[in-house]
Enzyme design. Structure first.
Site, PDB file in Angstrom:
ATOM      1  N   SER A  23       0.815  -1.323   0.126  1.00  0.00           N
ATOM      2  CA  SER A  23      -0.225  -0.171   0.053  1.00  0.00           C
ATOM      3  C   SER A  23       0.853   1.198  -0.115  1.00  0.00           C
ATOM      4  O   SER A  23       1.676   1.534  -0.763  1.00  0.00           O
ATOM      5  CB  SER A  23      -1.055   0.111   1.361  1.00  0.00           C
ATOM      6  OG  SER A  23      -2.141   1.260   1.061  1.00  0.00           O
ATOM      7  N   ASP A  42     -10.250  -3.879  -5.177  1.00  0.00           N
ATOM      8  CA  ASP A  42      -9.265  -2.816  -4.489  1.00  0.00           C
ATOM      9  C   ASP A  42      -9.355  -1.679  -5.410  1.00  0.00           C
ATOM     10  O   ASP A  42      -9.299  -1.547  -6.613  1.00  0.00           O
ATOM     11  CB  ASP A  42      -7.755  -3.339  -4.658  1.00  0.00           C
ATOM     12  CG  ASP A  42      -7.093  -2.608  -3.820  1.00  0.00           C
ATOM     13  OD1 ASP A  42      -7.271  -1.169  -3.552  1.00  0.00           O
ATOM     14  OD2 ASP A  42      -5.774  -3.004  -3.314  1.00  0.00           O
ATOM     15  N   HIS A  68      -8.296  -4.446  -0.795  1.00  0.00           N
ATOM     16  CA  HIS A  68      -7.119  -3.999  -0.569  1.00  0.00           C
ATOM     17  C   HIS A  68      -6.872  -4.539   1.050  1.00  0.00           C
ATOM     18  O   HIS A  68      -7.326  -4.710   1.751  1.00  0.00           O
ATOM     19  CB  HIS A  68      -7.304  -2.139  -0.313  1.00  0.00           C
ATOM     20  CG  HIS A  68      -6.198  -1.769  -0.080  1.00  0.00           C
ATOM     21  ND1 HIS A  68      -4.973  -1.227  -1.074  1.00  0.00           N
ATOM     22  CD2 HIS A  68      -5.578  -0.869   1.036  1.00  0.00           C
ATOM     23  CE1 HIS A  68      -4.227  -0.622  -0.624  1.00  0.00           C
ATOM     24  NE2 HIS A  68      -4.361  -0.566   0.819  1.00  0.00           N
TER      25      HIS A  68
END
Length: 312
Positions: free
Chosen positions: A158, A256, A286
């Site tokens: 991320s 995501d 995600h």
């Protein structure tokens, strides 16, 4: 685009539905600017409601410029992995994934050094990128003496994937360094902070991340910037020149909001001349690797295989 793990789709979607139902009773991550919510997110492991487990194998250190890192050094070291954690640039920590990082160190024969970079909103852009750049430069200068090898790898999840790419670009553009880092492992990163179509269109589903939460993360990380300013290549690496970067593996789930980011950057990375692997996991949200599941076990094995192979 090849979608993987379709045989696990039912299990993955069931997990997503349970997560979404449980999230209805929690404050939205998009409200992380609230001090109490931010404190809770920083206290607990990413994606969970309990503090992370700190293993005795982790060594807290301070390297160049006072940057804090957490190192895991197995008995056999064939390379060094600079890991950069996720958490929307506002939470997460270098000691938040000790169990995963120690297992990766042992099984891939890597010294792992995770950067405890400064967090927004107290330390907005460019503080976090500055810390990651300093840690990377320290490794370039000291890895051989400290760990017995100059073979370096970089990656994260991320926000950590975003910071990994910025670090490679800074090394190239500011210091002329392109050789030491042999590969990058980039998991579900945001590479366009002005928001790709998938970010804007994802909506308000209460999965780990959605349109509102990513927008709020950008506001915390880059306060006062508008979309045009966030397209600066020093902020959004999707707009940077990508020549001279190492082979990379991208992974992202089909559910995501950052799906487009990995698809677009992987295409540009490959067009710039570096080998690229792209894994798109069927139904995964995600941050899916933070949770135990069949696809998480598979993905962690693929990550270890990629990094172990790239260290040579």
């Amino acid at each position: 685009m090849t979608i993987t793990d379709e045989d696990c789709l039912a299990e993955t979607l069931t997990f997503n539905a349970r997560f979404e139902a449980a999230a209805a009773s929690r404050p939205p991550r998009g409200q992380a600017v609230d001090a109490d919510v931010l404190a809770r997110l920083r206290r607990n492991r990413l994606g969970g409601d309990t503090p992370p487990v700190r293993l005795p194998q982790g060594q807290d250190r301070v390297v160049a410029g006072g940057v804090k890192v957490r190192a895991f050094v197995p008995d056999h070291v064939d390379g060094v992995y600079l890991h950069i954690h996720g958490g929307g640039w506002a939470f997460g920590s270098a000691d938040g994934q000790d169990e995963k990082l120690w297992r990766l160190a042992v099984e891939a024969r890597l010294a792992v050094m995770s950067v405890d970079y400064r967090l927004a909103p107290e330390h907005p852009f460019p503080a976090g990128p500055d810390d990651c750049e300093a840690a990377a430069r320290w490794l370039v200068d000291h890895a051989e003496a400290e760990f017995g090898t100059g073979r370096l790898l970089i990656g994260g999840e991320s926000a950590g994937a975003h910071l990994s790419v910025l670090t490679l670009l800074r090394l190239r553009d500011r210091h002329g360094i392109t050789g030491p880092f042999r590969a990058a492992h980039l998991a579900f990163g945001p590479y366009d902070l002005s928001m790709t179509p998938s970010q804007r269109l994802f909506g308000c589903r209460r999965l780990l991340s959605n349109s509102d939460s990513v927008r709020r993360s950008y506001e915390l990380f880059t306060p006062g910037m508008g979309p045009e300013e966030r397209r600066d290549p020093e902020v959004s690496p999707l707009y940077a020149g990508l020549t001279g970067l190492p082979p990379a593996r991208f992974v992202v789930g089909t559910q995501d909001p950052l799906l487009d980011d990995s698809l677009f950057l992987a295409q540009r990375w490959q067009a710039a001349g570096a080998p690229v692997q792209l894994g798109v996991v069927a139904g995964a949200m995600h941050g899916f690797t933070l949770f135990q599941s069949t696809v998480t076990a598979r993905e962690q094995q693929r990550e270890r295989d990629f990094l172990a192979g790239a260290r040579r």
